[in-house]
Design an enzyme around this catalytic site. Sequence first.
Site, short mmCIF file in Angstrom:
data_model
loop_
_atom_site.label_atom_id
_atom_site.label_comp_id
_atom_site.label_asym_id
_atom_site.label_seq_id
_atom_site.Cartn_x
_atom_site.Cartn_y
_atom_site.Cartn_z
N GLU A 1 9.61 16.86 14.65
CA GLU A 1 9.86 16.42 13.29
C GLU A 1 9.31 17.30 12.43
O GLU A 1 8.21 17.47 12.13
CB GLU A 1 9.68 15.16 13.00
N GLU B 1 9.43 1.77 11.04
CA GLU B 1 10.59 2.70 10.86
C GLU B 1 9.90 4.08 10.82
O GLU B 1 9.19 4.11 9.98
CB GLU B 1 11.29 2.52 9.37
N LYS C 1 0.83 -1.21 -0.10
CA LYS C 1 -0.10 -0.13 0.09
C LYS C 1 0.82 1.29 -0.03
O LYS C 1 1.54 1.57 1.17
CB LYS C 1 -0.91 -0.09 1.25
N CYS D 1 14.04 11.19 6.55
CA CYS D 1 13.98 10.80 7.86
C CYS D 1 15.08 10.89 8.86
O CYS D 1 15.31 11.08 9.94
CB CYS D 1 13.55 9.24 8.17
#
Length: 495
Positions: A387, A255, A180, A289
């Site tokens: 973040e 992750e 997906k 990331c």
Amino acid sequence: MNHRKMGKVLHYINGQFTEGISGHVFPNLNPFNNEPINEIAEGFAEDIDLAVQSARKAFDEGPWRKMALKERLTYILRIADLIDKYGDEISYMESLDTGLPVAQTKKQAARAAENFRFYAEMVKSRMVGEAYQVDGSFINYTIHKPVGVAGLITPWNAPFMLETWKVAPTLATGNTCVLKPAEWAPLTANKLAEIIHEAGLPEGVFNVVHGFGETAGAALVAHPGVQLISFTGETTTGSEIIRNGAATLKRFSMELGGKSPAIVFDDADLDTALDAVVWQIFSFNGERCTANSRLLVHESIHDEMIARLKERLGNIRLGDPMDESTEVGPLIHRNHWENVTRYIEIARKEGAEVISTEIPEKFKSGNYVAPTVIYQANNQMTVAQEEIFGPVLTVIPFKTEEEVLRMANDVKYGLAAYVWTNDIKRGHRLAQAVDSGMVWVNSQNVRDLRVPFGGSKSSGIGREGGHYSFEFYTETQVIHVALDEQHIPKFGASK
Ligand code: NAD
């Protein structure tokens, strides 16, 4: 520059490209100008169900997991060759879809082919069990078996590379899967389906269902026919997925997000550290990331660092993602652009200084955020804790090693860290004391495919990469074989 419209993207289920049961589509926008690129089939629970059923059948009844390893790996290597063959097209689509500069997406496409080659090699040479001799009375040995149907859920920031990073070990170890992909970057997932189709994999081994997280993604997570979920994305989504997968007791690899520090001491090679810090926050349009989004710099070199960063900001080439010389392109989506610009406003409100450059008029219809440096900041500010996932660097001075270690660890994330010093003892000492899954000493993020990848704290659960992926993508089975007579209690043997 060349920004083409594309044809409609369909799901890929049981070896066929299909519209989906509802026939719904959603628009896919170009981040460079916010014009539609094409329409994407929108999948829902019933499409996921079909895809899982086909993956299940391919696993239980198909040839995939039972075929000779050499034959399976021939398919995997064929996929790698086709990725190389279509490398330019993949990088074009990726840049069109995400706004990532084409010079960077080309490298990602090459890396994606490497992922398949690497796992073909790795499965052959390193998917090995262990044997335990037990006093001449037993031999116990372990083997690795594929787990079943894998649900792979991926983000938009490096779509093709991250998809292959999951698909390659999934397939090489004999599993089947449903991917997906992120709804904001579906083009290259479709290209991967076309490539796998061309490589001739048995039907149902690889499936793609497009759609949104809350519908298609959630249905995949909740599906009882799926044994494991490998997820890359935001930390809050990761928590939600674990909650939703609890009822069917899935295995998870997570992750997640990061707020990684680059720690620069006054004895570091400043020119190299500057190059690396700038690259690590502004490449991938800051949507990386493992970006060093916090620069913790020794107070004695703080002002010099700020002056040199200002100079760099003025020279960074903001541009059309299709232009080979572009260094920074537009962010993936207007919603994300709003989020990133909101953080820059928060920094101002919390009393920090903000420097950036102007966006040229011709790029105003795109989702551009100029590379930005925030300074006069402290580690408690929102822009040091959360973040941002854009081209925004927060700079904070420190006095001592103890202080900088405290600051480095005083965030909820623990994905990566970068230590810059020429004092070898301090370099190792600090690297080992930082709470993060990965640390680089005197280097930007370069990664050998053999090493573990993953984060600690809110940055993730588990490790993938190298042989570490085998623990996740395979079931370890132990087989105990008796070599002599066993003293087995004889319940019920005598009257
Ligand atoms: P996201 O969490 O919004 O979405 C990721 C994927 O999850 C998408 O495919 C989305 O449709 C799906 N999803 C959303 N809600 C879901 C739900 N309830 N159930 C199932 N699936 C759902 O993340 P994003 O915005 O696409 O990506 C950016 C994030 O990814 C950043 O936080 C970044 O740090 C992280 N990231 C981490 C790594 C790593 O390796 N640690 C690598 C790349 C990106």
